[in-house]
Design an enzyme around this catalytic site. Structure first.
Site, PDB file in Angstrom:
ATOM      1  N   ASP A 274      -3.558  -6.354   5.955  1.00  0.00           N
ATOM      2  CA  ASP A 274      -5.293  -7.245   6.181  1.00  0.00           C
ATOM      3  C   ASP A 274      -5.053  -9.148   5.921  1.00  0.00           C
ATOM      4  OD1 ASP A 274      -6.873  -5.545   8.270  1.00  0.00           O
ATOM      5  OD2 ASP A 274      -7.623  -4.112   6.647  1.00  0.00           O
TER       6      ASP A 274
ATOM      7  N   ASN B  53       0.834  -1.259  -0.284  1.00  0.00           N
ATOM      8  CA  ASN B  53       0.008   0.248   0.049  1.00  0.00           C
ATOM      9  C   ASN B  53       0.883   1.067   0.184  1.00  0.00           C
ATOM     10  OD1 ASN B  53       0.471   1.015   2.674  1.00  0.00           O
ATOM     11  ND2 ASN B  53      -0.508  -0.779   3.234  1.00  0.00           N
TER      12      ASN B  53
ATOM     13  N   LYS C 264     -14.100   0.815  16.643  1.00  0.00           N
ATOM     14  CA  LYS C 264     -12.848  -0.019  16.612  1.00  0.00           C
ATOM     15  C   LYS C 264     -12.564  -0.150  18.194  1.00  0.00           C
ATOM     16  CE  LYS C 264     -11.433  -0.063  12.838  1.00  0.00           C
ATOM     17  NZ  LYS C 264     -10.326   0.999  11.217  1.00  0.00           N
TER      18      LYS C 264
HETATM   19  N1  CTP Z   1      -3.313  -2.758  12.153  1.00  0.00           N
HETATM   20  C1  CTP Z   1      -2.429  -4.532  13.245  1.00  0.00           C
HETATM   21  N2  CTP Z   1      -2.833  -4.853  12.381  1.00  0.00           N
HETATM   22  C2  CTP Z   1      -3.801  -5.191  11.431  1.00  0.00           C
HETATM   23  C3  CTP Z   1      -4.330  -4.348  10.818  1.00  0.00           C
HETATM   24  C4  CTP Z   1      -4.915  -3.220  11.292  1.00  0.00           C
HETATM   25  O1  CTP Z   1      -1.937  -3.398  13.854  1.00  0.00           O
HETATM   26  N3  CTP Z   1      -3.936  -6.478  10.881  1.00  0.00           N
HETATM   27  C5  CTP Z   1      -3.494  -1.657  13.290  1.00  0.00           C
HETATM   28  C6  CTP Z   1      -3.372  -0.686  12.530  1.00  0.00           C
HETATM   29  O2  CTP Z   1      -2.203  -0.692  12.424  1.00  0.00           O
HETATM   30  C7  CTP Z   1      -4.249   0.513  12.903  1.00  0.00           C
HETATM   31  C8  CTP Z   1      -5.666  -0.117  12.962  1.00  0.00           C
HETATM   32  O3  CTP Z   1      -5.658  -1.546  13.179  1.00  0.00           O
HETATM   33  O4  CTP Z   1      -3.455   0.971  14.403  1.00  0.00           O
HETATM   34  C9  CTP Z   1      -6.784  -0.301  12.074  1.00  0.00           C
HETATM   35  O5  CTP Z   1      -6.508  -0.580  10.879  1.00  0.00           O
HETATM   36  P1  CTP Z   1      -7.794  -0.659  10.028  1.00  0.00           P
HETATM   37  O6  CTP Z   1      -7.188  -1.763   9.169  1.00  0.00           O
HETATM   38  O7  CTP Z   1      -8.270   0.404  10.194  1.00  0.00           O
HETATM   39  O8  CTP Z   1      -8.402  -1.858  10.579  1.00  0.00           O
HETATM   40  P2  CTP Z   1      -9.234  -2.855  10.865  1.00  0.00           P
HETATM   41  O9  CTP Z   1      -9.704  -3.023  11.622  1.00  0.00           O
HETATM   42  O10 CTP Z   1      -8.072  -3.563   9.605  1.00  0.00           O
HETATM   43  O11 CTP Z   1     -10.320  -2.667  10.222  1.00  0.00           O
HETATM   44  P3  CTP Z   1     -11.363  -2.372   8.975  1.00  0.00           P
HETATM   45  O12 CTP Z   1     -10.839  -2.805   7.713  1.00  0.00           O
HETATM   46  O13 CTP Z   1     -12.556  -4.019   9.083  1.00  0.00           O
HETATM   47  O14 CTP Z   1     -11.829  -0.574   8.911  1.00  0.00           O
END
Ligand code: CTP
Length: 391
Positions: free
Chosen positions: A273, A203, A333
Protein backbone atom coordinates in the site's frame (compact mmCIF):
# COMPACT_ATOMS: atom_id res chain seq x y z
CA UNK A 1 -14.00 -41.87 -26.55
CA UNK A 2 -16.39 -44.73 -27.36
CA UNK A 3 -17.16 -44.61 -31.08
CA UNK A 4 -19.63 -46.67 -33.09
CA UNK A 5 -18.65 -46.96 -36.74
CA UNK A 6 -21.70 -47.68 -38.91
CA UNK A 7 -20.97 -49.16 -42.34
CA UNK A 8 -23.41 -49.24 -45.23
CA UNK A 9 -23.29 -50.98 -48.60
CA UNK A 10 -20.96 -49.01 -50.82
CA UNK A 11 -17.67 -49.96 -52.43
CA UNK A 12 -15.87 -47.49 -50.11
CA UNK A 13 -16.67 -49.88 -47.24
CA UNK A 14 -13.35 -51.53 -48.05
CA UNK A 15 -11.63 -48.44 -46.59
CA UNK A 16 -13.40 -48.69 -43.24
CA UNK A 17 -10.89 -51.07 -41.59
CA UNK A 18 -8.29 -48.32 -42.13
CA UNK A 19 -10.62 -45.76 -40.50
CA UNK A 20 -11.15 -48.10 -37.54
CA UNK A 21 -7.41 -48.57 -37.25
CA UNK A 22 -6.84 -44.78 -37.20
CA UNK A 23 -9.53 -44.25 -34.56
CA UNK A 24 -8.08 -47.00 -32.38
CA UNK A 25 -4.60 -45.54 -32.81
CA UNK A 26 -5.95 -42.19 -31.60
CA UNK A 27 -7.01 -43.92 -28.39
CA UNK A 28 -10.71 -44.46 -29.08
CA UNK A 29 -12.68 -47.60 -28.36
CA UNK A 30 -14.50 -48.74 -31.50
CA UNK A 31 -17.43 -51.03 -32.19
CA UNK A 32 -18.76 -51.60 -35.69
CA UNK A 33 -22.35 -51.91 -36.88
CA UNK A 34 -22.84 -52.91 -40.50
CA UNK A 35 -25.82 -53.28 -42.79
CA UNK A 36 -26.32 -56.56 -44.60
CA UNK A 37 -25.13 -55.04 -47.89
CA UNK A 38 -22.01 -53.59 -46.28
CA UNK A 39 -20.83 -57.12 -45.56
CA UNK A 40 -20.65 -57.76 -49.29
CA UNK A 41 -17.82 -55.20 -49.47
CA UNK A 42 -15.98 -55.81 -46.21
CA UNK A 43 -15.97 -58.92 -44.11
CA UNK A 44 -17.18 -59.49 -40.59
CA UNK A 45 -13.83 -61.08 -39.70
CA UNK A 46 -11.89 -58.02 -40.85
CA UNK A 47 -14.11 -55.59 -38.92
CA UNK A 48 -14.07 -57.70 -35.76
CA UNK A 49 -10.31 -58.08 -35.97
CA UNK A 50 -9.49 -54.39 -36.43
CA UNK A 51 -12.05 -53.19 -33.89
CA UNK A 52 -11.34 -55.97 -31.39
CA UNK A 53 -15.08 -56.23 -30.71
CA UNK A 54 -18.05 -58.22 -32.02
CA UNK A 55 -19.80 -56.77 -35.07
CA UNK A 56 -23.42 -55.68 -34.81
CA UNK A 57 -25.39 -56.44 -37.95
CA UNK A 58 -28.31 -58.80 -37.58
CA UNK A 59 -30.11 -57.47 -34.56
CA UNK A 60 -33.61 -58.02 -35.79
CA UNK A 61 -32.81 -61.46 -37.08
CA UNK A 62 -31.70 -62.60 -33.66
CA UNK A 63 -34.42 -60.64 -31.88
CA UNK A 64 -31.83 -59.03 -29.62
CA UNK A 65 -31.67 -55.39 -28.60
CA UNK A 66 -27.99 -54.56 -29.02
CA UNK A 67 -28.88 -51.45 -30.99
CA UNK A 68 -30.19 -50.04 -27.72
CA UNK A 69 -27.12 -50.99 -25.67
CA UNK A 70 -24.91 -49.69 -28.49
CA UNK A 71 -26.79 -46.39 -28.40
CA UNK A 72 -26.03 -46.12 -24.68
CA UNK A 73 -22.44 -47.32 -25.07
CA UNK A 74 -21.46 -45.03 -27.95
CA UNK A 75 -20.42 -41.43 -27.40
CA UNK A 76 -20.14 -40.71 -31.13
CA UNK A 77 -21.52 -42.42 -34.24
CA UNK A 78 -19.60 -42.32 -37.51
CA UNK A 79 -21.33 -43.64 -40.65
CA UNK A 80 -18.86 -44.46 -43.41
CA UNK A 81 -19.66 -44.89 -46.17
CA UNK A 82 -23.10 -43.32 -45.92
CA UNK A 83 -25.15 -44.31 -48.96
CA UNK A 84 -28.03 -42.29 -50.41
CA UNK A 85 -30.21 -44.99 -48.91
CA UNK A 86 -29.16 -44.51 -45.26
CA UNK A 87 -29.20 -40.71 -45.64
CA UNK A 88 -32.75 -40.95 -47.01
CA UNK A 89 -33.86 -43.30 -44.25
CA UNK A 90 -32.63 -41.05 -41.45
CA UNK A 91 -34.13 -37.97 -43.11
CA UNK A 92 -37.49 -39.79 -43.31
CA UNK A 93 -37.38 -41.46 -39.91
CA UNK A 94 -37.21 -45.01 -41.27
CA UNK A 95 -35.76 -47.68 -38.97
CA UNK A 96 -35.84 -51.04 -40.72
CA UNK A 97 -32.47 -52.51 -39.79
CA UNK A 98 -29.90 -52.37 -37.03
CA UNK A 99 -27.98 -49.33 -38.25
CA UNK A 100 -30.96 -47.14 -39.19
CA UNK A 101 -32.56 -48.00 -35.84
CA UNK A 102 -29.38 -47.06 -34.02
CA UNK A 103 -29.18 -43.79 -35.95
CA UNK A 104 -32.69 -42.77 -34.93
CA UNK A 105 -32.10 -43.75 -31.31
CA UNK A 106 -28.70 -42.00 -31.07
CA UNK A 107 -29.90 -38.63 -29.84
CA UNK A 108 -28.00 -35.82 -28.15
CA UNK A 109 -24.57 -37.11 -29.22
CA UNK A 110 -22.40 -36.26 -32.24
CA UNK A 111 -23.07 -38.09 -35.50
CA UNK A 112 -20.66 -37.90 -38.45
CA UNK A 113 -21.52 -39.13 -41.93
CA UNK A 114 -19.15 -39.67 -44.85
CA UNK A 115 -21.42 -39.90 -47.91
CA UNK A 116 -20.27 -41.96 -50.88
CA UNK A 117 -22.23 -42.59 -54.05
CA UNK A 118 -22.37 -42.03 -57.77
CA UNK A 119 -22.05 -38.32 -58.65
CA UNK A 120 -25.48 -38.11 -60.26
CA UNK A 121 -27.08 -39.68 -57.22
CA UNK A 122 -25.24 -37.18 -55.03
CA UNK A 123 -26.47 -34.29 -57.19
CA UNK A 124 -30.08 -35.50 -57.09
CA UNK A 125 -32.36 -32.92 -55.46
CA UNK A 126 -33.80 -35.49 -53.09
CA UNK A 127 -30.35 -36.50 -51.81
CA UNK A 128 -29.32 -32.85 -51.50
CA UNK A 129 -32.52 -32.05 -49.63
CA UNK A 130 -31.97 -35.01 -47.28
CA UNK A 131 -28.37 -33.97 -46.65
CA UNK A 132 -29.53 -30.43 -45.85
CA UNK A 133 -32.13 -31.84 -43.47
CA UNK A 134 -29.54 -33.96 -41.67
CA UNK A 135 -27.15 -31.00 -41.46
CA UNK A 136 -29.92 -28.84 -39.99
CA UNK A 137 -30.27 -31.47 -37.25
CA UNK A 138 -26.58 -31.11 -36.43
CA UNK A 139 -25.25 -34.19 -38.23
CA UNK A 140 -21.72 -33.52 -39.47
CA UNK A 141 -20.95 -34.35 -43.11
CA UNK A 142 -17.37 -35.12 -44.23
CA UNK A 143 -17.05 -35.12 -48.00
CA UNK A 144 -17.88 -36.48 -50.47
CA UNK A 145 -14.84 -35.60 -52.52
CA UNK A 146 -14.23 -35.16 -56.22
CA UNK A 147 -12.48 -37.90 -58.08
CA UNK A 148 -12.82 -41.11 -59.98
CA UNK A 149 -15.77 -43.18 -58.84
CA UNK A 150 -16.21 -46.95 -58.78
CA UNK A 151 -18.63 -46.75 -61.70
CA UNK A 152 -15.82 -45.41 -63.91
CA UNK A 153 -16.90 -41.77 -64.15
CA UNK A 154 -15.37 -38.78 -62.42
CA UNK A 155 -17.31 -36.39 -60.21
CA UNK A 156 -18.34 -35.61 -56.65
CA UNK A 157 -19.20 -38.75 -54.74
CA UNK A 158 -16.01 -40.38 -53.45
CA UNK A 159 -15.95 -41.07 -49.75
CA UNK A 160 -13.61 -38.77 -47.84
CA UNK A 161 -10.32 -40.48 -47.04
CA UNK A 162 -10.14 -42.27 -43.65
CA UNK A 163 -7.62 -39.63 -42.46
CA UNK A 164 -10.13 -36.83 -43.17
CA UNK A 165 -12.90 -38.67 -41.32
CA UNK A 166 -10.56 -39.38 -38.38
CA UNK A 167 -9.58 -35.68 -38.34
CA UNK A 168 -13.27 -34.68 -38.11
CA UNK A 169 -13.68 -37.12 -35.19
CA UNK A 170 -10.61 -35.61 -33.55
CA UNK A 171 -12.01 -32.09 -33.74
CA UNK A 172 -15.39 -33.17 -32.41
CA UNK A 173 -13.94 -35.22 -29.57
CA UNK A 174 -11.79 -32.42 -28.21
CA UNK A 175 -13.33 -31.02 -25.06
CA UNK A 176 -14.75 -27.58 -25.68
CA UNK A 177 -12.92 -24.82 -23.91
CA UNK A 178 -15.52 -22.63 -22.21
CA UNK A 179 -13.26 -19.56 -21.96
CA UNK A 180 -11.78 -19.78 -25.46
CA UNK A 181 -11.44 -16.32 -27.00
CA UNK A 182 -11.58 -14.55 -23.63
CA UNK A 183 -8.64 -12.62 -22.26
CA UNK A 184 -8.19 -12.41 -18.49
CA UNK A 185 -5.76 -10.38 -16.39
CA UNK A 186 -4.32 -11.90 -13.22
CA UNK A 187 -1.98 -10.16 -10.78
CA UNK A 188 0.15 -12.30 -8.49
CA UNK A 189 2.87 -12.22 -5.90
CA UNK A 190 4.23 -9.43 -3.73
CA UNK A 191 5.55 -6.06 -4.78
CA UNK A 192 8.94 -4.75 -3.70
CA UNK A 193 9.24 -1.06 -2.91
CA UNK A 194 12.81 0.13 -3.09
CA UNK A 195 14.48 1.91 -0.22
CA UNK A 196 17.91 2.10 -1.82
CA UNK A 197 19.96 0.18 -4.36
CA UNK A 198 20.00 -3.01 -2.22
CA UNK A 199 16.97 -2.83 0.11
CA UNK A 200 13.25 -2.92 -0.28
CA UNK A 201 9.95 -3.16 1.61
CA UNK A 202 8.14 -6.36 0.67
CA UNK A 203 5.85 -9.06 1.99
CA UNK A 204 5.68 -12.83 2.27
CA UNK A 205 3.35 -13.48 -0.70
CA UNK A 206 4.67 -16.45 -2.71
CA UNK A 207 2.48 -15.87 -5.80
CA UNK A 208 1.20 -19.45 -5.65
CA UNK A 209 -2.49 -18.49 -5.60
CA UNK A 210 -2.15 -16.12 -8.57
CA UNK A 211 -0.15 -18.60 -10.63
CA UNK A 212 -2.74 -21.30 -9.88
CA UNK A 213 -5.48 -18.91 -11.03
CA UNK A 214 -3.63 -18.18 -14.28
CA UNK A 215 -3.16 -21.90 -14.90
CA UNK A 216 -6.85 -22.67 -14.18
CA UNK A 217 -8.02 -19.90 -16.55
CA UNK A 218 -5.67 -21.07 -19.29
CA UNK A 219 -6.78 -24.67 -18.82
CA UNK A 220 -10.33 -23.48 -19.62
CA UNK A 221 -9.03 -21.92 -22.84
CA UNK A 222 -8.65 -18.27 -21.75
CA UNK A 223 -5.72 -16.14 -22.87
CA UNK A 224 -4.10 -14.95 -19.68
CA UNK A 225 -2.04 -11.85 -18.97
CA UNK A 226 -0.26 -12.73 -15.75
CA UNK A 227 1.42 -9.75 -14.12
CA UNK A 228 3.63 -10.97 -11.35
CA UNK A 229 5.70 -9.34 -8.68
CA UNK A 230 9.02 -10.98 -7.70
CA UNK A 231 8.51 -14.73 -7.16
CA UNK A 232 10.49 -17.87 -7.88
CA UNK A 233 7.52 -19.38 -9.74
CA UNK A 234 7.32 -19.97 -13.45
CA UNK A 235 4.44 -20.86 -15.74
CA UNK A 236 4.98 -22.05 -19.27
CA UNK A 237 1.64 -22.40 -21.04
CA UNK A 238 0.75 -21.47 -24.62
CA UNK A 239 -2.17 -19.37 -23.35
CA UNK A 240 -0.29 -17.48 -20.63
CA UNK A 241 1.87 -14.40 -21.06
CA UNK A 242 3.85 -13.58 -17.94
CA UNK A 243 5.00 -9.99 -17.34
CA UNK A 244 7.40 -9.61 -14.43
CA UNK A 245 7.31 -6.39 -12.44
CA UNK A 246 8.84 -5.27 -9.19
CA UNK A 247 6.92 -2.39 -7.68
CA UNK A 248 3.25 -1.52 -7.23
CA UNK A 249 3.60 1.33 -9.72
CA UNK A 250 5.03 -0.99 -12.38
CA UNK A 251 2.20 -3.46 -11.73
CA UNK A 252 -0.29 -0.58 -11.98
CA UNK A 253 1.14 0.52 -15.36
CA UNK A 254 0.88 -2.95 -16.93
CA UNK A 255 -2.52 -3.83 -15.40
CA UNK A 256 -4.23 -0.59 -16.39
CA UNK A 257 -2.87 -0.87 -19.94
CA UNK A 258 -4.03 -4.47 -20.43
CA UNK A 259 -7.39 -4.34 -18.62
CA UNK A 260 -9.44 -2.54 -21.35
CA UNK A 261 -8.89 -5.53 -23.70
CA UNK A 262 -9.85 -8.10 -21.04
CA UNK A 263 -13.09 -9.91 -20.31
CA UNK A 264 -12.17 -9.86 -16.65
CA UNK A 265 -9.44 -9.53 -14.05
CA UNK A 266 -8.56 -11.32 -10.85
CA UNK A 267 -6.21 -9.31 -8.67
CA UNK A 268 -4.57 -11.63 -6.19
CA UNK A 269 -1.29 -9.76 -5.77
CA UNK A 270 -0.31 -8.59 -2.33
CA UNK A 271 0.41 -5.05 -3.42
CA UNK A 272 2.30 -2.81 -1.02
CA UNK A 273 0.00 0.00 0.00
CA UNK A 274 2.98 2.32 0.63
CA UNK A 275 6.42 2.96 -0.78
CA UNK A 276 9.34 5.04 0.45
CA UNK A 277 8.93 8.62 -0.73
CA UNK A 278 12.50 8.53 -2.01
CA UNK A 279 14.71 5.78 -3.30
CA UNK A 280 18.45 6.32 -2.84
CA UNK A 281 20.49 5.32 -5.89
CA UNK A 282 23.29 4.06 -3.64
CA UNK A 283 23.40 1.89 -0.52
CA UNK A 284 22.43 3.99 2.49
CA UNK A 285 25.06 4.04 5.21
CA UNK A 286 24.35 3.58 8.90
CA UNK A 287 23.91 6.85 10.64
CA UNK A 288 25.85 6.34 13.89
CA UNK A 289 23.59 5.16 16.69
CA UNK A 290 20.63 7.23 15.57
CA UNK A 291 17.44 5.56 14.40
CA UNK A 292 16.30 5.84 10.83
CA UNK A 293 13.07 7.40 9.59
CA UNK A 294 11.49 6.31 6.35
CA UNK A 295 8.81 8.50 4.89
CA UNK A 296 6.17 6.45 3.08
CA UNK A 297 3.72 7.62 0.45
CA UNK A 298 0.67 5.79 -0.78
CA UNK A 299 0.78 3.59 -3.88
CA UNK A 300 -1.99 3.73 -6.45
CA UNK A 301 -4.76 1.20 -5.76
CA UNK A 302 -4.81 -1.00 -8.88
CA UNK A 303 -8.03 -2.78 -7.96
CA UNK A 304 -9.94 0.44 -7.25
CA UNK A 305 -8.65 1.98 -10.48
CA UNK A 306 -9.87 -1.00 -12.54
CA UNK A 307 -13.18 -0.89 -10.63
CA UNK A 308 -13.72 2.67 -11.83
CA UNK A 309 -12.68 1.86 -15.40
CA UNK A 310 -14.63 -1.35 -15.84
CA UNK A 311 -17.59 -1.65 -18.19
CA UNK A 312 -20.75 -3.72 -17.76
CA UNK A 313 -19.37 -6.76 -19.59
CA UNK A 314 -16.19 -7.00 -17.54
CA UNK A 315 -15.85 -9.03 -14.36
CA UNK A 316 -13.56 -7.77 -11.63
CA UNK A 317 -12.45 -9.95 -8.74
CA UNK A 318 -10.42 -8.80 -5.76
CA UNK A 319 -8.89 -10.52 -2.76
CA UNK A 320 -9.21 -9.49 0.85
CA UNK A 321 -7.12 -10.47 3.82
CA UNK A 322 -9.01 -9.48 6.94
CA UNK A 323 -8.44 -10.22 10.58
CA UNK A 324 -11.54 -8.74 12.23
CA UNK A 325 -15.12 -8.52 11.10
CA UNK A 326 -13.98 -10.45 8.08
CA UNK A 327 -17.11 -10.81 5.94
CA UNK A 328 -18.51 -7.35 6.66
CA UNK A 329 -15.15 -5.74 5.82
CA UNK A 330 -14.79 -7.80 2.64
CA UNK A 331 -18.32 -6.89 1.51
CA UNK A 332 -17.55 -3.23 2.20
CA UNK A 333 -14.33 -3.49 0.14
CA UNK A 334 -16.28 -5.09 -2.71
CA UNK A 335 -18.70 -2.16 -2.83
CA UNK A 336 -16.09 0.54 -2.33
CA UNK A 337 -13.89 -0.76 -5.17
CA UNK A 338 -16.84 -1.64 -7.46
CA UNK A 339 -16.05 -5.37 -7.70
CA UNK A 340 -18.19 -8.26 -8.86
CA UNK A 341 -16.63 -10.76 -6.46
CA UNK A 342 -14.25 -10.65 -3.54
CA UNK A 343 -12.30 -13.65 -2.32
CA UNK A 344 -11.85 -13.56 1.42
CA UNK A 345 -8.66 -15.26 2.54
CA UNK A 346 -8.76 -16.85 5.88
CA UNK A 347 -5.91 -16.13 8.25
CA UNK A 348 -7.49 -17.99 11.12
CA UNK A 349 -7.22 -21.42 9.52
CA UNK A 350 -4.05 -23.42 9.75
CA UNK A 351 -2.78 -24.22 6.26
CA UNK A 352 -4.33 -21.15 4.62
CA UNK A 353 -2.68 -17.94 3.43
CA UNK A 354 0.86 -16.89 2.52
CA UNK A 355 3.55 -19.31 1.41
CA UNK A 356 1.66 -22.59 1.91
CA UNK A 357 0.28 -24.88 -0.81
CA UNK A 358 -3.26 -24.91 0.56
CA UNK A 359 -5.92 -22.27 1.07
CA UNK A 360 -9.41 -21.80 2.43
CA UNK A 361 -11.53 -19.01 1.07
CA UNK A 362 -15.00 -17.50 1.04
CA UNK A 363 -16.10 -16.11 -2.32
CA UNK A 364 -18.55 -13.27 -1.89
CA UNK A 365 -20.60 -12.09 -4.87
CA UNK A 366 -21.91 -8.56 -5.33
CA UNK A 367 -25.44 -9.73 -4.58
CA UNK A 368 -24.27 -11.08 -1.21
CA UNK A 369 -24.14 -14.79 -2.15
CA UNK A 370 -21.37 -16.62 -0.29
CA UNK A 371 -19.48 -19.73 -1.29
CA UNK A 372 -17.13 -21.22 1.28
CA UNK A 373 -14.37 -23.63 0.37
CA UNK A 374 -12.93 -26.30 2.60
CA UNK A 375 -9.13 -26.33 3.07
CA UNK A 376 -7.95 -27.38 -0.41
CA UNK A 377 -4.87 -27.18 -2.59
CA UNK A 378 -4.40 -23.77 -4.20
CA UNK A 379 -5.05 -25.43 -7.57
CA UNK A 380 -8.45 -26.63 -6.37
CA UNK A 381 -9.26 -23.26 -4.83
CA UNK A 382 -8.28 -21.65 -8.14
CA UNK A 383 -10.66 -23.90 -10.08
CA UNK A 384 -13.47 -23.12 -7.63
CA UNK A 385 -12.86 -19.38 -8.02
CA UNK A 386 -12.71 -19.62 -11.82
CA UNK A 387 -15.91 -21.69 -11.97
CA UNK A 388 -17.69 -19.23 -9.71
CA UNK A 389 -16.65 -15.98 -11.39
CA UNK A 390 -16.92 -17.14 -15.02
CA UNK A 391 -20.43 -18.65 -14.93
N1 CTP B 1 -4.81 -4.12 -4.31
C1 CTP B 1 -4.39 -3.48 -5.45
N2 CTP B 1 -3.60 -2.38 -5.38
C2 CTP B 1 -3.21 -1.90 -4.18
C3 CTP B 1 -3.63 -2.53 -3.01
C4 CTP B 1 -4.42 -3.64 -3.10
O1 CTP B 1 -4.75 -3.94 -6.55
N3 CTP B 1 -2.43 -0.84 -4.16
C5 CTP B 1 -5.71 -5.27 -4.40
C6 CTP B 1 -5.13 -6.59 -4.01
O2 CTP B 1 -4.54 -7.25 -5.11
C7 CTP B 1 -6.35 -7.32 -3.50
C8 CTP B 1 -7.20 -6.24 -2.91
O3 CTP B 1 -6.75 -5.03 -3.50
O4 CTP B 1 -7.09 -7.89 -4.56
C9 CTP B 1 -7.19 -6.19 -1.42
O5 CTP B 1 -6.20 -5.47 -0.92
P1 CTP B 1 -6.12 -5.08 0.66
O6 CTP B 1 -4.72 -4.64 0.88
O7 CTP B 1 -6.67 -6.14 1.51
O8 CTP B 1 -7.14 -3.96 0.74
P2 CTP B 1 -6.97 -2.46 0.90
O9 CTP B 1 -7.86 -1.83 -0.06
O10 CTP B 1 -5.51 -2.10 0.83
O11 CTP B 1 -7.55 -2.15 2.32
P3 CTP B 1 -6.93 -2.29 3.79
O12 CTP B 1 -5.44 -2.43 3.64
O13 CTP B 1 -7.35 -1.05 4.42
O14 CTP B 1 -7.57 -3.53 4.34
Amino acid sequence: MKIVVGITGGIAAYKVPELVRLLKKAGHEVRCAATEHALEFVTRVTLETVSGAPLYSDLFASGRTEHISLKDWGEMLVVAPATANIIGKVASGIADDALSTLLLAFSGKPVVMAPAMNCEMWAHPSVQRNVDTLKSWGIHMVGPEDGELACGVSGTGRMAEPEAIAQCVRLLSQPTEPLAGQRWLVTAGPTYERIDSVRFIGNYSSGKMGFALAQALADEGADVELVSGPTSLNLVHPHVRVTRVESAREMYDVATKVFPTCRGAILSAAVADYRPSECADHKLKKNGSEGMHLELVQNPDILATLGQAKNASQTLVGFALETDNEEANAQHKLEKKNLDFIVLNSLRDKGAGFGVDTNKVTIIARDGRHKESPLMSKQEVARLIINTVTT
